[in-house]
Design a protein around this motif. Structure first.
Motif, short mmCIF file in Angstrom:
data_model
loop_
_atom_site.label_atom_id
_atom_site.label_comp_id
_atom_site.label_asym_id
_atom_site.label_seq_id
_atom_site.Cartn_x
_atom_site.Cartn_y
_atom_site.Cartn_z
N GLN A 144 3.02 2.95 7.56
CA GLN A 144 3.08 2.19 8.81
C GLN A 144 1.82 0.94 8.88
OE1 GLN A 144 1.37 3.46 12.56
NE2 GLN A 144 3.37 3.11 13.45
N GLN A 145 0.66 1.35 8.47
CA GLN A 145 -0.45 0.46 8.28
C GLN A 145 -0.14 -0.56 7.16
OE1 GLN A 145 -3.35 0.78 10.86
NE2 GLN A 145 -1.36 1.40 11.72
N ALA A 146 0.35 -0.21 6.19
CA ALA A 146 0.72 -1.03 5.03
C ALA A 146 1.77 -2.15 5.43
CB ALA A 146 0.79 -0.49 3.87
N ALA A 147 2.74 -1.60 6.24
CA ALA A 147 3.99 -2.45 6.59
C ALA A 147 3.45 -3.52 7.66
CB ALA A 147 5.03 -1.58 7.13
N LEU A 148 2.39 -3.05 8.44
CA LEU A 148 1.77 -3.98 9.50
C LEU A 148 1.06 -5.27 8.60
CD1 LEU A 148 1.45 -4.68 12.43
CD2 LEU A 148 -0.56 -3.21 12.37
N LEU A 149 0.17 -4.87 7.60
CA LEU A 149 -0.63 -5.66 7.00
C LEU A 149 0.40 -6.79 6.07
CD1 LEU A 149 -2.75 -7.16 5.55
CD2 LEU A 149 -3.04 -5.18 3.91
#
Length: 499
Positions: free
Chosen positions: A458-463
């Motif tokens: 999820q955090q990589a997708a946000l970045l």
């Protein structure tokens, strides 16, 4: 990590058999120091570099320790030391007296459950201030300044409860009283915002949830509420279990007498004030320590991500991503979170695994010239079907395709899908926004005790959403609302692009 030393346990034995039995059961787990007099125990503690994890009294009747000088001094001078009594047989009236004097923390009768005792002793060792250097973070306490504390009485005989409350109200004006006829109703009172409930006294035998179960739940959810168990029945096993597992303040036998309960409630409210103050201090200290850890984590992420992204996007994109993450609320940090990060393993693993995932995503753009706004059918991408699940290994893709995949990941992790996107075109711009906020219950700068693939994904997708939007000449607007994120993407669309 340093070498583990067996926790120290002091054994004050009253018979040779009690000493040998205890050593046979626990010598492999603890460093046991044995004494046959109270004076020898006190001399040892005074000379020791650090207090022991526990003091165990074994081989005597409960009546002999009610006025024990050793236990009284240990309670006063060494309150962090767990005080345990092991005896042949417990008489309920004597157990109540021991609770009244507060000279013991745990009481066990024969036949013993070694695993249960071992668990209590080991827990005392692991949570002692000398070993942990920390105190446990607990849930926030309501601000009740200026309000009278409340005593909640729980019993399935409302007539008797109301009569007792009237008597107590005539005797004092220091605290208020509430009543509940079931454990469930009591929990509703406790869930009421701002309710300054300081003490809960509950009957054991009630329909539905029993009194002991209610107090067990309160110990976890409302640690500053002082808990008293009461019963008309001489249930020694229930009382022992409540003392050892529920950590109750008192066991009060029925029938109730207002004159007897008044000093008990006053003492319990004073204890509540102590607990509330200690928990508030703990909360402030834990917040401060995690704020320092959070700043360090932010710096490490910035240092490691900047070289990875510098060839793709300006520093402002990375800063915007980290600022967005920092603005999202998280649950309070607890002792376990600080301990998990203490040896830096978790912190290093977090940065390493997240950076590896970012590199993997960016590698799919290698040798791909970023498409200009007029070269992509961006509106068609968002208004059509969601991106297909990526194959392994993932094929190269354009920034617009990678943006669509990142957005789809964020939608799915929040329980949404592609149909929840709202598209609005105005002149040469396309606005894309989920119709509901994204749910982000944990993130890169939140307290962590372990890493999970869903979190990193999820955090990589946000970045990647920030990065690809920047590559496409667009802009990301992100506004945090608690643990949710209101997200909107603006992309340029040139005339003649085929949209």
């Amino acid at each position: 990590m340093g070498h583990f030393h067996s926790p120290a346990v002091l054994l004050r034995y009253h018979s040779e058999e009690a000493k040998q039995t205890f050593k046979a059961l626990f010598a492999q787990d603890f460093s046991i120091h044995t004494f046959n007099s109270d004076e020898a125990v006190l001399e040892y503690i005074a000379a020791a570099e650090a207090p022991p994890a526990a003091l165990v009294i074994a081989g005597c009747e409960t009546s002999t320790v009610i006025n024990s000088t050793l236990l009284t001094k240990a309670r006063t001078q060494y309150p962090a030391v767990l005080r345990v009594l092991i005896t042949e047989r417990v008489i309920l009236s004597e157990l109540v007296a021991l609770l009244d004097t507060q000279v013991i923390d745990r009481c066990f009768e024969q036949p013993l459950d070694p695993d249960l005792i071992r668990s209590h002793l080991m827990t005392a060792a692991l949570t002692s201030p000398e070993l942990s250097g920390q105190t446990e973070q607990q849930p926030s306490l309501p601000n009740t300044e200026g309000q009278r504390p409340v005593v909640l009485i729980v019993d399935d005989e409302p007539a008797a409860t109301k009569y007792l409350i009237r008597q107590l109200e005539h005797l004092q004006d220091e605290f208020s009283l509430l009543s509940a006829d079931t454990a469930e109703a009591a929990l509703e009172h406790l869930r009421t915002p701002g309710a300054p409930i300081a003490v809960v006294m509950t009957d054991q035998r009630m329909p539905g949830m029993q009194g002991k179960e209610l107090l067990d739940e309160l110990r976890q959810s409302h640690p500053a509420v002082v808990r008293i168990l009461t019963s008309a029945w001489g249930e020694v096993d229930v009382a022992l279990n409540a003392v050892n597992e529920g950590r109750i303040f008192r066991y009060q036998k029925k029938p109730w007498q207002a004159q007897t309960l008044l000093p008990l409630f006053r003492e319990a409210i004073a204890r509540h004030s102590e607990l509330a103050s200690a928990l508030d201090n703990t909360r402030c200290e834990t917040r401060k320590r995690f704020a320092e850890l959070r700043l360090q984590r932010h710096g490490r992420l910035l240092d490691h991500l900047r070289p990875i992204l510098s060839s793709q996007v300006p520093d402002t994109t990375l800063n915007a991503f980290l600022d967005t993450v920092a603005s999202i609320d998280h649950l309070p940090a607890a002792k376990a979170h600080l301990r998990a990060s203490q040896d830096m393993h978790l912190e290093q693993e977090l940065v390493r695994r997240f950076c590896d995932r970012v590199r993997q995503e960016l590698s799919r753009l290698e040798n791909i010239v970023p498409a200009g706004p007029g070269q992509s059918r961006i509106a068609s991408l968002f208004s059509g079907t969601p991106p297909q699940e990526r194959a392994t290994p993932s094929p190269p893709c354009s920034p617009a395709e990678l943006l669509g995949q990142a957005l789809n990941t964020l939608l799915v992790s929040s329980g949404l899908d592609w149909s929840h996107l709202v598209l609005t075109e105005s002149r040469d711009q396309l606005h894309v926004a989920p119709e509901q906020p994204l749910r982000i219950y944990s993130h890169l700068l939140a307290p962590l005790t372990r890493l999970s693939d869903p979190l990193l994904e999820q955090q990589a997708a946000l970045l990647m959403l920030f990065v690809t939007t920047s590559l496409l000449g667009g802009d990301v607007s992100a506004e945090a609302d608690g643990q949710c994120l209101h997200l909107a993407i603006t992309l340029p669309v040139l005339p003649g692009s085929g949209n």
